[in-house]
Design an enzyme around this catalytic site. Structure first.
Site, PDB file in Angstrom:
ATOM      1  N   LYS A 245      17.843  44.280  99.569  1.00  0.00           N
ATOM      2  CA  LYS A 245      18.665  44.836  98.399  1.00  0.00           C
ATOM      3  C   LYS A 245      18.191  43.933  97.250  1.00  0.00           C
ATOM      4  O   LYS A 245      17.972  44.426  96.061  1.00  0.00           O
ATOM      5  CB  LYS A 245      20.183  44.551  98.603  1.00  0.00           C
ATOM      6  CG  LYS A 245      20.882  44.502  97.420  1.00  0.00           C
ATOM      7  CD  LYS A 245      20.990  45.943  96.367  1.00  0.00           C
ATOM      8  CE  LYS A 245      21.801  46.110  95.330  1.00  0.00           C
ATOM      9  NZ  LYS A 245      22.241  45.013  94.419  1.00  0.00           N
TER      10      LYS A 245
ATOM     11  N   ASN B 196      15.995  44.337  87.709  1.00  0.00           N
ATOM     12  CA  ASN B 196      17.091  43.887  86.756  1.00  0.00           C
ATOM     13  C   ASN B 196      16.616  42.975  85.470  1.00  0.00           C
ATOM     14  O   ASN B 196      16.954  43.400  84.229  1.00  0.00           O
ATOM     15  CB  ASN B 196      17.800  42.948  87.425  1.00  0.00           C
ATOM     16  CG  ASN B 196      19.013  43.587  88.246  1.00  0.00           C
ATOM     17  OD1 ASN B 196      18.385  44.811  88.721  1.00  0.00           O
ATOM     18  ND2 ASN B 196      20.074  43.109  88.502  1.00  0.00           N
TER      19      ASN B 196
ATOM     20  N   ASN C 208      21.342  48.231  84.372  1.00  0.00           N
ATOM     21  CA  ASN C 208      21.452  47.261  85.299  1.00  0.00           C
ATOM     22  C   ASN C 208      22.352  46.293  84.734  1.00  0.00           C
ATOM     23  O   ASN C 208      22.656  45.767  83.696  1.00  0.00           O
ATOM     24  CB  ASN C 208      20.352  46.823  85.889  1.00  0.00           C
ATOM     25  CG  ASN C 208      19.688  45.747  85.359  1.00  0.00           C
ATOM     26  OD1 ASN C 208      19.777  44.607  85.054  1.00  0.00           O
ATOM     27  ND2 ASN C 208      18.309  46.190  84.681  1.00  0.00           N
TER      28      ASN C 208
ATOM     29  N   GLU D 251      22.525  36.601  86.406  1.00  0.00           N
ATOM     30  CA  GLU D 251      22.403  36.027  87.686  1.00  0.00           C
ATOM     31  C   GLU D 251      20.882  35.671  87.912  1.00  0.00           C
ATOM     32  O   GLU D 251      20.656  35.851  89.205  1.00  0.00           O
ATOM     33  CB  GLU D 251      22.953  36.868  88.521  1.00  0.00           C
ATOM     34  CG  GLU D 251      24.423  37.263  88.344  1.00  0.00           C
ATOM     35  CD  GLU D 251      25.098  38.466  89.307  1.00  0.00           C
ATOM     36  OE1 GLU D 251      25.991  38.157  90.017  1.00  0.00           O
ATOM     37  OE2 GLU D 251      24.422  39.573  89.158  1.00  0.00           O
TER      38      GLU D 251
END
Length: 335
Positions: free
Chosen positions: A215, A223, A285, A298
């Site tokens: 993932k 992203n 995203n 992140e």
């Protein structure tokens, strides 16, 4: 007390937490009763408690008024401190990955009293931090490629349909853990049944860490480039140069994973990343959402984690380095 009742909490109920919590709340019935608790921002909590949460999705819009929202754990404690019935069956950690440690400290008592802690976040290695603060055998990870967006408080848009997988991180069917693993699997299947009923079809997997990496390859490809270009997922695929950069970022991450001896499947991770981008064509995203709001991202748990791991195994990952440094530069520009 209804012994069929499930109590489920969400720490950090932003876009993905609100989507999962809302979908679970939608399957509440007399036969399968649920109580859902959100711990979220003040504005979001206020709207949810006043008029419920509305989820916009292709299969039909729904408004849910059976969710109780709190700005912090102290407000929740006021109603439950001497009432053991408020012990949660499942507690989801849906904060941004960089907020995990703060949340684990702030919600320590609630986490320790809950039966299962579920990490629903982007990133690699999140469980290593989380296990420092709770019993590692009650940690479950969920990964998903569903897209969600909170456009305003109380309004959640299901922007892309994808896969959802979950499994135990540390609890294994070993002799000393056999009884706990067996009973835990019953609870895992119970949660799966509720997620399935809520429209989030979920697969239980034996090696969730392998799937977490796979993932992460999707996020690593999509992203940062989406955040830097401001393009929705599907639009990235329409630019051949950007598409090539997405591929290279994933291939660098694959090399690092193999050198770290991560067990991976034979599936083509680049093709999977392209497929997810296509299926979530209109999705902004989560990293792009953060950049547009002027928030931290992140990146350290995705492309940045590949950069740090690459140093450990002595390989170069120039595209991931570039993406990491550019995103960090954007973060610094927020002041």
């Amino acid at each position: 007390m209804n012994h069929n009742l499930l109590r489920i909490g969400f720490i950090g109920s932003g876009a993905i937490g609100s989507l999962f919590g809302g979908c679970l709340a939608s399957v509440h019935s007399d036969a399968n009763p649920l109580e859902i608790f959100f711990f979220c921002r003040k504005g979001h909590a206020k709207v949810i408690n006043k008029r419920g949460i509305k989820i916009y999705r292709d299969s039909g819009n729904i408004t849910l008024t059976n969710i109780k929202a709190f700005e912090n754990v102290e407000d929740f404690t006021k109603i439950s401190i001497n009432d053991k019935k408020y012990k949660l069956d499942y507690l989801f950690l849906t904060t941004k990955a960089y907020d995990s440690e703060r949340a684990m400290v702030q919600y320590e008592e609630l986490i320790n009293s809950s039966n299962w802690l579920i990490i629903l976040q982007n990133g690699i290695g999140n469980e290593e931090l989380v296990k420092k603060y709770c019993d590692k055998n009650k940690i479950i990870r969920i990964i998903t490629s569903h897209g969600a967006l909170v456009k305003e408080n109380g309004l959640v848009y299901h922007t892309g349909v994808g896969f959802t997988k979950m499994g135990f991180v540390y609890l294994k069917p070993q002799k000393q853990n056999h009884s706990r693993y067996k009973s835990g699997h019953i609870k895992l299947n119970l949660l799966k049944s509720r997620l399935d009923a809520g429209g989030l079809e979920t697969e239980i997997v034996d090696d969730i860490i392998k799937h977490t990496w796979e993932k992460a390859f999707v996020n690593i490809g999509i992203n940062a480039l989406g955040a830097l270009t401001r393009l929705n997922n599907g639009k990235l695929l329409e630019n051949e140069k950007l598409k090539q950069l997405m591929s290279t970022a994933v291939k660098e991450a694959l090399e690092v994973a193999k050198l770290k001896c991560i067990e991976l499947s034979d599936r083509d991770s680049v093709k999977l990343m392209y497929s997810v981008a296509e299926k979530t064509y209109n999705n902004k995203n989560s990293m792009l959402q953060d950049i547009l709001k002027g928030n931290l991202t992140e990146i350290d748990f995705l492309n940045g984690r590949i950069v740090s791991l690459a140093k450990e195994v002595g390989v170069k990952v120039p595209i991931n380095e570039m993406l990491t440094y550019l995103i960090k530069g954007l973060e610094e520009s927020f002041g």
